[in-house]
Design a protein around this motif. Structure first.
Motif, PDB file in Angstrom:
ATOM      1  N   ASP A  13       0.858  -1.172   0.000  1.00  0.00           N
ATOM      2  CA  ASP A  13       0.000   0.000   0.000  1.00  0.00           C
ATOM      3  C   ASP A  13       0.904   1.235   0.000  1.00  0.00           C
ATOM      4  OD1 ASP A  13      -1.720   2.030   0.495  1.00  0.00           O
ATOM      5  OD2 ASP A  13      -2.845   1.000   2.072  1.00  0.00           O
ATOM      6  N   VAL A  14       1.098   1.814  -1.190  1.00  0.00           N
ATOM      7  CA  VAL A  14       2.086   2.888  -1.319  1.00  0.00           C
ATOM      8  C   VAL A  14       1.656   4.121  -0.535  1.00  0.00           C
ATOM      9  CG1 VAL A  14       3.440   4.255  -2.918  1.00  0.00           C
ATOM     10  CG2 VAL A  14       2.614   2.034  -3.598  1.00  0.00           C
ATOM     11  N   ALA A  15       0.359   4.418  -0.572  1.00  0.00           N
ATOM     12  CA  ALA A  15      -0.129   5.602   0.136  1.00  0.00           C
ATOM     13  C   ALA A  15       0.223   5.498   1.618  1.00  0.00           C
ATOM     14  CB  ALA A  15      -1.634   5.728  -0.050  1.00  0.00           C
ATOM     15  N   ARG A  16       0.049   4.295   2.151  1.00  0.00           N
ATOM     16  CA  ARG A  16       0.341   4.104   3.583  1.00  0.00           C
ATOM     17  C   ARG A  16       1.839   4.234   3.841  1.00  0.00           C
ATOM     18  NH1 ARG A  16      -0.395  -1.242   6.033  1.00  0.00           N
ATOM     19  NH2 ARG A  16       1.197  -0.641   7.532  1.00  0.00           N
ATOM     20  N   ALA A  17       2.626   3.714   2.913  1.00  0.00           N
ATOM     21  CA  ALA A  17       4.076   3.793   3.065  1.00  0.00           C
ATOM     22  C   ALA A  17       4.528   5.251   3.027  1.00  0.00           C
ATOM     23  CB  ALA A  17       4.764   2.984   1.978  1.00  0.00           C
ATOM     24  N   GLN A  18       3.932   6.027   2.101  1.00  0.00           N
ATOM     25  CA  GLN A  18       4.263   7.458   2.010  1.00  0.00           C
ATOM     26  C   GLN A  18       3.933   8.155   3.316  1.00  0.00           C
ATOM     27  OE1 GLN A  18       5.857   8.800  -0.360  1.00  0.00           O
ATOM     28  NE2 GLN A  18       5.274   8.022  -2.391  1.00  0.00           N
ATOM     29  N   GLU A  19       2.762   7.838   3.850  1.00  0.00           N
ATOM     30  CA  GLU A  19       2.342   8.431   5.122  1.00  0.00           C
ATOM     31  C   GLU A  19       3.337   8.102   6.222  1.00  0.00           C
ATOM     32  OE1 GLU A  19      -1.621   7.444   6.616  1.00  0.00           O
ATOM     33  OE2 GLU A  19      -2.356   8.143   4.666  1.00  0.00           O
ATOM     34  N   ALA A  20       3.697   6.806   6.285  1.00  0.00           N
ATOM     35  CA  ALA A  20       4.627   6.364   7.328  1.00  0.00           C
ATOM     36  C   ALA A  20       5.954   7.083   7.167  1.00  0.00           C
ATOM     37  CB  ALA A  20       4.829   4.855   7.243  1.00  0.00           C
ATOM     38  N   ARG A  78       9.671  -0.066   1.395  1.00  0.00           N
ATOM     39  CA  ARG A  78       8.406  -0.498   0.798  1.00  0.00           C
ATOM     40  C   ARG A  78       8.127   0.265  -0.496  1.00  0.00           C
ATOM     41  NH1 ARG A  78       5.673  -0.584   5.839  1.00  0.00           N
ATOM     42  NH2 ARG A  78       3.976   0.705   5.112  1.00  0.00           N
ATOM     43  N   ILE A  79       8.420   1.571  -0.462  1.00  0.00           N
ATOM     44  CA  ILE A  79       8.179   2.381  -1.655  1.00  0.00           C
ATOM     45  C   ILE A  79       9.102   1.926  -2.784  1.00  0.00           C
ATOM     46  CG2 ILE A  79       8.289   4.710  -2.610  1.00  0.00           C
ATOM     47  CD1 ILE A  79       7.660   5.669   0.312  1.00  0.00           C
ATOM     48  N   ASN A  80      10.395   1.732  -2.438  1.00  0.00           N
ATOM     49  CA  ASN A  80      11.362   1.286  -3.445  1.00  0.00           C
ATOM     50  C   ASN A  80      10.958  -0.037  -4.069  1.00  0.00           C
ATOM     51  OD1 ASN A  80      12.973   3.460  -3.245  1.00  0.00           O
ATOM     52  ND2 ASN A  80      14.471   2.512  -1.861  1.00  0.00           N
ATOM     53  N   VAL A  81      10.595  -0.967  -3.211  1.00  0.00           N
ATOM     54  CA  VAL A  81      10.246  -2.295  -3.709  1.00  0.00           C
ATOM     55  C   VAL A  81       9.033  -2.213  -4.622  1.00  0.00           C
ATOM     56  CG1 VAL A  81       9.350  -4.546  -3.060  1.00  0.00           C
ATOM     57  CG2 VAL A  81      11.299  -3.590  -1.841  1.00  0.00           C
TER      58      VAL A  81
END
Lengths: 135, 287
Positions: A90-97, A127-130
């Motif tokens: 979940d990229v949005a969640r990763a960005q938030e984190a 997570r974002i990179n992957v």
């Protein structure tokens, strides 16, 4: 082409289970590539992406947050506190984190918080990179 | 004899209570199924970790780690797993009783142990009675994931490493079946009696960078996952206990309604009889 069975397991259940031709993982002492028939090996992993090369040359990516890899000639297991296949991140969640962790790093309160924020930031970036496929 | 209306009201209110307990029973039943699944999907992870820990601990004699060594016990840590809410029958009281009995048997004073409480019921119980509760977690979701539990597990393991206590035990309800849960004590730290979970783990591993470095990573992860496993087990027991308790409540409501119905019919019959007697009496008086 020879293949080897790979399991990625977390406390919340199995994440990945398939036959692959090669596994590339980041251990604490450096990156390793494991082919089928490797001698038994155990190594702790750092936060990073694991690349799983299929027999047809295509790759899958899985984000892991630490844990370790156990290699046997016929089977490879990765045991991590958490792991996500690239497509299910979940990229949005990763960005938030990531934003949250950066905020905390800027605030700089005490050492423990600082370390935890740094780890959280690493995991988020990983997570974002992957998800974007660059590991 | 109670008046007709009174009995009618009681029947209605009992029926409403029954509808509620029935709903709660069904909710718990579905939660229980999921909790069981969670516990099941956790098993492969635990087995794997256990295998590798065993392989390292038995394969290399020179590798040692503070978590594998029993040291003289000055202070003991207890993790108790309870629920946040009641209405689960004897779920909470039995595990609390189990721990309190052990504490009384093993220790002379309250300075000899600390308690880590998971769940509101346990936390309130021990905090109110001036036990030394060093940490607590409330509001765990019904289907906890590893990240929900990581904080307390890590803290417990950290306290052992720092020497706050020299042993760590867990108290929880082990899920056997829907109608049977058993209060269980499990020693978490130091890690002793290791046995491989699956047969034929004799492979001698290469360690990168070294066996010690791997134990450093692996053992805390192992201890944390033991705690997580107990919480999953406890959750499954909690839902099962609540389901059974609510089923019993529903059955009791059924019985109560039945006897109230009888009472109501009898009262109605009596009222009719009385009316007829009055009419007959009135008619007789006219003649």
């Amino acid at each position: 082409m020879k293949t080897v069975q790979v399991n990625i397991v977390t406390p919340d259940g199995p994440v990945y289970d398939s036959e692959v031709a090669m596994v590339i993982a980041k251990t604490v002492s450096g990156e390793i590539g494991v082919l089928p028939g490797h001698i038994p090996l155990v190594a702790p992993l750092s936060i990073g992406g694991v690349q799983l090369k299929n027999a047809d040359g295509k790759s899958n990516f899985v984000a892991v947050s630490g844990g370790f890899i156990e290699v046997r000639p016929d089977k490879i297991s990765i045991l991590a506190p958490s792991a996500e296949v690239a497509s299910s991140i979940d990229v949005a969640r990763a960005q938030e984190a990531k934003a949250r962790a950066e905020e905390r790093l800027k605030a700089k309160k005490d050492d423990v918080d600082f370390q935890r924020a740094e780890l959280a930031l690493k995991r988020a970036i990983n997570r974002i990179n992957v998800h974007e496929g660059n590991v | 004899m109670a008046s007709l209306r009174e009995v009618k009201n009681r029947i209605n209110s009992t029926k409403k209570t029954k509808a509620m307990t029935k709903a709660m029973q069904m909710v718990s039943a579905s939660k229980k199924t999921r909790a069981e699944q969670n516990a099941k999907s956790y098993v492969p992870y635990m087995e794997k970790v256990q295998d590798v820990v065993c392989a390292i601990a038995s394969g290399t004699t020179d590798a040692s780690h503070p978590m594998l060594v029993s040291r003289p016990v000055k202070k003991t840590g207890y993790i108790i797993i309870t629920s946040d809410r009641g209405l689960a029958g004897a779920y909470n009281s039995s595990v609390i009783r189990g721990l309190v009995n052990t504490l009384n048997q093993r220790h002379k004073s309250k300075d000899e142990y600390v308690i880590l409480a998971i769940g509101r019921v346990g936390k309130d119980y021990f905090a109110k009675r001036d036990y030394n509760v060093v940490d607590s977690v409330v509001g765990l979701p019904d289907q906890p994931s590893f990240s929900d539990v990581k904080a307390i597990a890590r803290k417990a393991v950290g306290m052992f490493a720092e020497g706050t206590f020299d042993e760590l035990y867990m108290y929880y309800n082990h899920y056997i079946s829907v109608i049977q849960q058993e209060v269980t004590e499990k020693k978490v730290l130091p890690i002793t009696d290791l046995a491989p979970a699956s047969e034929g783990v004799t492979a001698s591993y290469e360690f990168d960078p070294s066996a010690e470095a791997i134990l450093e990573v692996l053992l805390p992860q192992y201890a944390e996952s033991l705690v997580f496993g107990a919480i999953l087990d406890g959750k499954a027991s909690e839902h099962a206990a609540r389901m059974t308790a609510m089923k019993a409540a529903t059955d009791n409501a059924d019985e109560l309604i039945k006897s109230l119905d009888l009472l109501y019919n009898r009262a109605r019959q009596a009222a009719i009889t009385q009316e007829i007697t009055e009419i007959v009496g009135g008619a007789a008086a006219l003649e």
